[in-house]
Motif scaffolding. Structure first.
Motif: not given
Length: 142
Positions: A9-12, A14-22, A67-70
């Motif tokens: 849940d956290y990795i998902e 984090i990935y989404a936030l980085i994609e959204e906001k950088g 982490g990015k791949k997952l």
């Protein structure tokens, strides 16, 4: 070590936030996951030990290539399940909770087959229409 559902849940997220906001910060994660910042910090430290991200105290964190791949796969899994539930007619207000309830219990093989099924429906809108007609008939009969 394979990630726990909570780690996923956290990795998902984090990935989404980085994609959204950088970027993703502890405060962003705490707000998004509705948990205390101290809980986020503890999980970030676990994810750092698990080699899913690199954490520098007071500076933040970044996902490792692993982490990015997952994270990408976890977001894909979530989106795929959400798409399937929409296609099969699950009420919109139930979809998020239903996806959260099932996403950690499916194998990646099951996810791939769901992807095939969703693709089958999306390739021809008549198939979705036919499914809706069956659902309508079943509702009228009950």
């Amino acid at each position: 070590m394979p990630p726990t559902p909570s780690m996923e849940d956290y990795i998902e997220r984090i990935y989404a936030l980085i994609e959204e906001k950088g970027y993703a910060r502890v405060s962003d994660l705490a707000e998004s996951l509705e948990v205390h910042p101290s809980s986020v910090t503890k999980m970030i430290q676990k994810l750092d030990k698990g080699k899913y991200l690199v954490y520098e105290k007071y500076r933040g964190f970044v996902l490792t290539p692993n982490g990015k791949k997952l994270g990408k796969r976890l977001v894909y899994r979530h989106d795929l399940l959400e798409g399937l539930l929409k296609v099969i007619g699950v009420d919109e207000e139930n979809i998020f909770e239903d996806v959260e309830g099932i996403e950690h219990h499916l194998s990646w093989n099951a996810i791939d087959r769901i992807g095939d099924l969703l693709q089958y429906f999306e390739e021809d809108p008549k198939r979705i229409k036919a499914l809706k007609e069956v659902q309508q008939r079943n509702q009228e009969q009950s």
